[in-house]
Design an enzyme around this catalytic site. Sequence first.
Site, PDB file in Angstrom:
ATOM      1  N   GLU A 113       0.814  -1.062   0.070  1.00 15.25           N
ATOM      2  CA  GLU A 113      -0.002   0.119   0.244  1.00 15.25           C
ATOM      3  C   GLU A 113       0.973   1.049  -0.011  1.00 15.25           C
ATOM      4  O   GLU A 113       2.009   1.354   0.362  1.00 15.25           O
ATOM      5  CB  GLU A 113      -0.862   0.052   1.106  1.00 15.25           C
ATOM      6  N   LYS A 115       2.304   4.663   1.286  1.00 16.83           N
ATOM      7  CA  LYS A 115       2.449   5.398   2.596  1.00 16.83           C
ATOM      8  C   LYS A 115       2.004   6.720   2.821  1.00 16.83           C
ATOM      9  O   LYS A 115       3.029   7.449   2.404  1.00 16.83           O
ATOM     10  CB  LYS A 115       3.931   4.808   3.179  1.00 16.83           C
ATOM     11  N   ASP A 117       1.650  10.333   3.548  1.00 16.79           N
ATOM     12  CA  ASP A 117       2.370  11.162   4.609  1.00 16.79           C
ATOM     13  C   ASP A 117       1.631  12.051   5.309  1.00 16.79           C
ATOM     14  O   ASP A 117       1.343  13.277   4.837  1.00 16.79           O
ATOM     15  CB  ASP A 117       3.775  12.097   3.922  1.00 16.79           C
ATOM     16  N   TYR A 222      -6.482   1.970   6.533  1.00 20.06           N
ATOM     17  CA  TYR A 222      -5.632   1.204   6.066  1.00 20.06           C
ATOM     18  C   TYR A 222      -5.507  -0.149   6.963  1.00 20.06           C
ATOM     19  O   TYR A 222      -5.055  -1.136   6.666  1.00 20.06           O
ATOM     20  CB  TYR A 222      -4.196   1.524   6.220  1.00 20.06           C
ATOM     21  N   LYS A 310      11.083   3.064   2.753  1.00 24.07           N
ATOM     22  CA  LYS A 310      11.164   4.722   2.620  1.00 24.07           C
ATOM     23  C   LYS A 310      11.702   5.160   1.253  1.00 24.07           C
ATOM     24  O   LYS A 310      12.678   4.633   1.072  1.00 24.07           O
ATOM     25  CB  LYS A 310      11.837   5.139   3.985  1.00 24.07           C
ATOM     26  N   CYS A 404      14.332  48.569   9.730  1.00 31.06           N
ATOM     27  CA  CYS A 404      13.741  48.207   8.564  1.00 31.06           C
ATOM     28  C   CYS A 404      14.774  48.659   7.629  1.00 31.06           C
ATOM     29  O   CYS A 404      15.285  49.715   7.200  1.00 31.06           O
ATOM     30  CB  CYS A 404      12.306  49.037   8.400  1.00 31.06           C
ATOM     31  N   CYS A 407      12.935  51.868   5.257  1.00 32.35           N
ATOM     32  CA  CYS A 407      12.660  53.250   5.969  1.00 32.35           C
ATOM     33  C   CYS A 407      13.309  53.552   7.129  1.00 32.35           C
ATOM     34  O   CYS A 407      13.250  54.547   7.752  1.00 32.35           O
ATOM     35  CB  CYS A 407      11.205  53.273   5.894  1.00 32.35           C
ATOM     36  N   CYS A 422       7.942  45.673  10.497  1.00 32.16           N
ATOM     37  CA  CYS A 422       8.193  47.316  10.566  1.00 32.16           C
ATOM     38  C   CYS A 422       6.896  47.990  10.630  1.00 32.16           C
ATOM     39  O   CYS A 422       5.793  47.368   9.857  1.00 32.16           O
ATOM     40  CB  CYS A 422       8.646  47.885   8.972  1.00 32.16           C
ATOM     41  N   CYS A 427       5.881  53.146   5.415  1.00 30.22           N
ATOM     42  CA  CYS A 427       7.163  52.555   4.941  1.00 30.22           C
ATOM     43  C   CYS A 427       6.815  52.297   3.100  1.00 30.22           C
ATOM     44  O   CYS A 427       5.978  51.873   2.963  1.00 30.22           O
ATOM     45  CB  CYS A 427       7.393  51.163   5.395  1.00 30.22           C
TER      46      CYS A 427
END
Length: 666
Positions: A113, A115, A117, A222, A310, A404, A407, A422, A427
Amino acid sequence: MDEQQAKERIDKLRDLLDEYGHHYYVLDAPKVSDAEYDQLMQELIRLENEYPQFQSENSPTVRVGGEPLDRFVKVQHRRPMLSLGNAFNAQDLRDFDRRAREGATGPISYTAELKIDGLAVSLTYENGQFVRGATRGDGQTGEDITVNLKTVGSIPLRLKEAVDLEVRGEVFMPHHSFEQLNKVKEENEEPPFANPRNAAAGSLRQLDPKIAGRRNLDIFCYAIAEDQEIGLTSHAKALGYMKELGLKVNPDHKYCNNIEEVIEYVESWLEKRHDLPYEIDGIVIKVDELDEQQTLGYTAKSPRWAIAYKFPAEEVITTLRDIKLTVGRTGAITPTAYLDPVQVAGTTVQRASLHNEDLIREKDTRIGDQVVIKKAGDIIPEVVRVLDDLRTGDEEEFTMPTHCPECESELVRLEGEVILRCVNPKCPAQVREGLIHFVSRTAMNIDGLGEKVIQQLFSHELIQDVSDLYKLKREDLLELERMGEKSVSNLLEAIEASKDNPLDRLLFGLGIRFVGSKAARLLAETFGTMEKLQEATMEDLVAIHEVGEKMADSITSYFSQPEAEELIGELRQLGLNMTYEIATPEASEAEQIFAEQTVVLTGKLEKWTRTEMKEKVEALGGKVTGSVSTKTDLLIAGEDAGSKLEKAEELGVEVWDEARFELEVK
C-alpha cells in the site's frame, strides 16, 4: 409541519446528505451540484434548530465544527498503534521476506500500500456510529480529537452496517489544500506550513474545530484493529470490507504473490508518486494472511509481519550565497536564502525560504554554508539543514537588522509572533507591496499593471496609494519608458473597467489583515455593501461561521482608522463599485462552462498560477482533482505536462492548452 413530519424530513435529509457526501468525498463522483448540497444542508440545519429534540451527534451538520475545546482528553487504544520497521532498498525487502517466511507456518503473500504522509488516527464505531477519534500518540495512548475528525468529509459518521470496530487511518492534506492554506498565510504574511504533513497535524490539533473544518483534510483507512475477531482472513479482504462499510480506502494497493512482485510495485511508484494529488513517503508491505500475522507476532516496537519501504529523500546540497530581506505589505520582514542554482524535484531552485530569525539562529545558518535543500511537499523550496562539518572558516554569520531595510524605522516583534515587523504605515516597501497586491489577478485584476509598472509609477511619484491609480493622466504616463499610445490607452481602459469589479475583489485588494479572497467573498455576500460592512460590530462579524475573533478584530480595527475611512470615501467618489450582487440563476447557469466536469491541471503555466486556474474552474462549475482517471472530463496542460498528459491521451480525455483555456473563460 408537525413533529412527526419534521422527524421524517430530518431523517431523509441526513440519509441524502450522507449518500451525497460519500459520493463526493470517498468515491470522487459527485451526484449533485455544490449548490444543491448546500441547500439541503441549510434546510437540515434549520430543522434541527427548530426541533432540537431530534439533534444527533452524527448528523451531517456537525461537519461545520462545534464549540472550541479547552484541551484534548487522553484516550486508550484498543490495540497498540505500533510503528513499522524500515527498508531502504530491494535487499532490505528481500531480507524482510526471508525472515517472514522462516517464521511463518505456511506459504505467505503480501499486500502493498502507498504510505501516506499524514497523521495516523484511530476511528471507533459503535453500532455503526462514529463515537470517538484519536491521534496515535505514543502508540498506547492518544488524544481525543473526535470533534475535529468529524469535520473531515471523507470520514463517515455512520457506517453501512451497524458494527462495532476500531479502524486505523491516515489523515492528510491534499496538495491543492496545502497550496491554498499557505496562500492565505502568505496573504496574511504569516509563516507558512513547512509541508502538508505538518499542516494536517496542526489542523487536527486545533482546539477550535471550525479551523480544522476549513482545512479540507482527507483520509485513507488502512486497517481494522480487530480484523480476525470479525471473521476476516486476509488483509486484502479487510481493505475490501472497509470499503463496503463506506470507509475511504486507497485504490492503489496491490496484492502480491511474492516479494519480487512487491519490489516491482515499489519501483513503479518511485516516479509515479509525483503525479499523486497528495504526499506519500514510501510503501507499506504487510503479510496478507492474518493467521500468519498472528504467528509472526511483534518485537517490542513493531510487527514482524509488516515493513515500510522509505523513498530516498529528494534532497540536494548547494551553497548559500546570500541572505536578503523583503518587507511585505503588512510590514513582515522575511529572510530568503539566495543559492547556487540546483535541480530539486524537477525544477531549478535559486532561492529558498528561511522563514524567520528564530529558525536561522536555531540552524546556525551562515552565508557561504553548504546547505541541504528540499521542496516541502514537492512544492516550496526550503533549507532543511546546514552541513557545518564542511565549513572552511570563511562563512559569515548573519544577524537580523534592528531597523527596516527600506525606511530605517525600528523593527518590532509583536506579542505571540515569531516574525519581525516594520510598523511604519508610510514605509515605502509596504505601500509599494500593497499597490502590487491591489492590482493583482486575484484582487482588482487590472491588466497591464504588473509589478514592474507599479514600481515604475511609484518611483516616479505618480502613485502613493490605491486611489492614485484612478487619477493617472495620459500625459504623465506617456513620459515613462516603454509607455506608448496604445499601451497607455489599454492601461487606462483596464483601470476604468476595474471600477465595476464586485465588492469582494475590492475588499481583498484593500489588504485587510487575515482577509483572504474567500473571506472577502463571504463578507461581501453577507453584508452586501461596503457601508454595511464598515458599520459591522465584532458581534456581527463573529456570528459568521468562518470569521473568528482574530479576523473580526482586524476588520473592525481597519475600518476604525480615519485613513481607511478617507480612502474608501475617495474610492467611492472615483466611481468604484461598493456593492455585491449575487448573480441570477439564469446568469449563473449560462456562465457554468465547466458544470459537472472533472478537470485536472498539469504542467507549467505562464499567465496563471495553479491556484488561480483552479479557482476559475470551480467558479465556472467544475471540480478540480489531482490525477487523471476515467472520471476525468478535461485536462488543462502547460509545458512539460509529463505522465498526466500521456494518461489523458491514452484514455481519450479532452486536452486544452493555456491559450484555449483563456479563450474559453473570457
